[in-house]
Design an enzyme around this catalytic site. Sequence first.
Site, PDB file in Angstrom:
ATOM      1  N   GLN A 270     -11.482  19.310   5.904  1.00 45.84           N
ATOM      2  CA  GLN A 270     -10.261  18.690   6.410  1.00 45.84           C
ATOM      3  C   GLN A 270     -10.526  17.244   6.816  1.00 45.84           C
ATOM      4  O   GLN A 270     -11.586  16.926   7.375  1.00 45.84           O
ATOM      5  CB  GLN A 270      -9.720  19.483   7.601  1.00 45.84           C
ATOM      6  CG  GLN A 270      -9.185  20.855   7.237  1.00 45.84           C
ATOM      7  CD  GLN A 270      -7.830  20.792   6.552  1.00 45.84           C
ATOM      8  OE1 GLN A 270      -7.133  19.771   6.612  1.00 45.84           O
ATOM      9  NE2 GLN A 270      -7.440  21.879   5.903  1.00 45.84           N
TER      10      GLN A 270
ATOM     11  N   ASP B  43      -6.298  29.591   1.737  1.00 44.80           N
ATOM     12  CA  ASP B  43      -6.043  28.162   1.940  1.00 44.80           C
ATOM     13  C   ASP B  43      -6.021  27.518   0.555  1.00 44.80           C
ATOM     14  O   ASP B  43      -6.946  26.805   0.169  1.00 44.80           O
ATOM     15  CB  ASP B  43      -7.145  27.568   2.821  1.00 44.80           C
ATOM     16  CG  ASP B  43      -6.885  26.107   3.179  1.00 44.80           C
ATOM     17  OD1 ASP B  43      -5.821  25.582   2.811  1.00 44.80           O
ATOM     18  OD2 ASP B  43      -7.769  25.492   3.815  1.00 44.80           O
TER      19      ASP B  43
ATOM     20  N   CYS C 202      -1.007  23.118   2.843  1.00 40.61           N
ATOM     21  CA  CYS C 202      -0.866  21.670   2.992  1.00 40.61           C
ATOM     22  C   CYS C 202       0.398  21.168   2.309  1.00 40.61           C
ATOM     23  O   CYS C 202       0.682  19.973   2.339  1.00 40.61           O
ATOM     24  CB  CYS C 202      -2.088  20.943   2.441  1.00 40.61           C
ATOM     25  SG  CYS C 202      -2.385  21.257   0.685  1.00 40.61           S
TER      26      CYS C 202
ATOM     27  N   CYS D 164       0.825  -1.211   0.000  1.00 38.25           N
ATOM     28  CA  CYS D 164       0.000   0.000   0.000  1.00 38.25           C
ATOM     29  C   CYS D 164       0.860   1.261   0.000  1.00 38.25           C
ATOM     30  O   CYS D 164       1.853   1.352   0.733  1.00 38.25           O
ATOM     31  CB  CYS D 164      -0.911  -0.008   1.229  1.00 38.25           C
ATOM     32  SG  CYS D 164      -1.845   1.504   1.451  1.00 38.25           S
TER      33      CYS D 164
ATOM     34  N   CYS E  50      -7.925  -0.590   7.082  1.00 38.14           N
ATOM     35  CA  CYS E  50      -6.936   0.481   7.052  1.00 38.14           C
ATOM     36  C   CYS E  50      -6.781   1.021   8.465  1.00 38.14           C
ATOM     37  O   CYS E  50      -7.753   1.523   9.053  1.00 38.14           O
ATOM     38  CB  CYS E  50      -7.384   1.596   6.097  1.00 38.14           C
ATOM     39  SG  CYS E  50      -6.311   3.056   6.121  1.00 38.14           S
TER      40      CYS E  50
ATOM     41  N   GLU F 140     -14.480  30.992  -4.114  1.00 36.67           N
ATOM     42  CA  GLU F 140     -14.288  29.542  -4.231  1.00 36.67           C
ATOM     43  C   GLU F 140     -14.652  29.108  -5.650  1.00 36.67           C
ATOM     44  O   GLU F 140     -15.637  29.572  -6.223  1.00 36.67           O
ATOM     45  CB  GLU F 140     -15.175  28.823  -3.204  1.00 36.67           C
ATOM     46  CG  GLU F 140     -15.350  27.333  -3.406  1.00 36.67           C
ATOM     47  CD  GLU F 140     -14.050  26.555  -3.378  1.00 36.67           C
ATOM     48  OE1 GLU F 140     -13.940  25.609  -4.181  1.00 36.67           O
ATOM     49  OE2 GLU F 140     -13.158  26.900  -2.570  1.00 36.67           O
TER      50      GLU F 140
END
Length: 442
Positions: free
Chosen positions: A271, A368, A395, A89, A177, A324
């Site tokens: 998130q 962001d 991020c 994985c 997982c 956005e």
Amino acid sequence: MQNEPTSSLVGEEYEVEVGPVAHGGHCIARTAENQVLFVRHTLPGEKVIAKVTDGDTDSRFLRADAVRILEPSKDRVEAPCPYAGPGMCGGCDWQHAKPGAQRRLKGEVIAEQLRRLAGLTPEEAGWDGTVMPAEGDKLPAGEVPAWRTRVQYAVDAEGRAGLRKHRSHDVQPIDRCLIAAPGVSELGVEKREWPQIAAVEAITATGSNDRQVILTPKPGGRLPLVELDKPVSVLRVDEKDGGVHRVHGRAFVRERADDRTYRVGSGGFWQVHPQAANTLVRAVMQGLLPRKNDTALDLYCGVGLFAGAIGQRLGEKGAVLGIESGKRAVEDARHNLKDLERVRIEHGKVDQVLPRTGITECDLIVLDPPRAGAGKQVVKHLSGLGARKIAYVACDPAALARDLAYFREGGYRVRTLRAFDLFPMTHHVECVAILEPAAKGL
């Protein structure tokens, strides 16, 4: 004299001493011929046998897996997940590292990107060099936080659900997982077969009991009757237009952050870590310190998380404009913030909509952006608005560092930077940088 023909090095093995961590979940080593190796499943300072997975004799660098550990690091642990390791994985990068070591490695990557792309030391960025764990994630070595509230399962030719192998379309079937949130694991996606389905995305909300699966059928495939272990809404991806359509149940999940409820429709961004939204809102609000009559911009605003947080703190004369590009996210943001009369949401790409607004000044900015960052033109525009403070949520540390360099050209400096480990076991990390006009610091 003819050049030597290029030949593949895939499968070649090298005994190497492993150097520093690099951005992307691997470490750097060199072959005896001085060719650079990006090696996964290893740690700085180890001696390993590295097996090449990608590259040839002419490649600028080779990719490789550490298939035997000759001299282990003191930070190494046995990977808790049975699917973590070479050829399996690709979802996690650091299962083999102690939790504290993972955060140190991420800190080293941030510091290296700041130095290389922004010319900043941690001190100059107002950062103490630490990456903070999310609340509840500080666990002993060998234990894994179950944080991932959205898991994208791929389905193999036999109809088994699994996860993609690293840099591959191949599927690793799994039973469970370890980093999946309990609400995802409880659905039991891995236990049933999906014969005409290409992908199953499982979503669990943290602000409610809402659960959702989004099914992507194979070309011409029929949707199965979905019977999972918990009540769940079902949506499907349309083969023709790629749109997501409700089959039964809600077309959204309800999330909670900063004492507000947010509707998040399919394709809307939220998130993934249960603590992330509140953690980031706190960091942004502590950095911006909104005042009652401020005007603010929330760029790449998603379903309105930061616009809502700022809007609640501005009083009757302040105002927030959110921008956005996702159509469904804009619909959700307008729904989520309809009680805040001084908040407006515009649909479109930031670089196109912002110049059209006619806004020439504002007090606060939060952005962001997606993983690629905001880019030079957007940063240049923002630098000209005279904002008292700017909060940049990132991020990707490389994109952050590039954009910080552009902000410096525009007359802004980093006042503080904070880093949060909101993606444990992976190489991803979230940062919040607070910027202010450079002249203020003189």
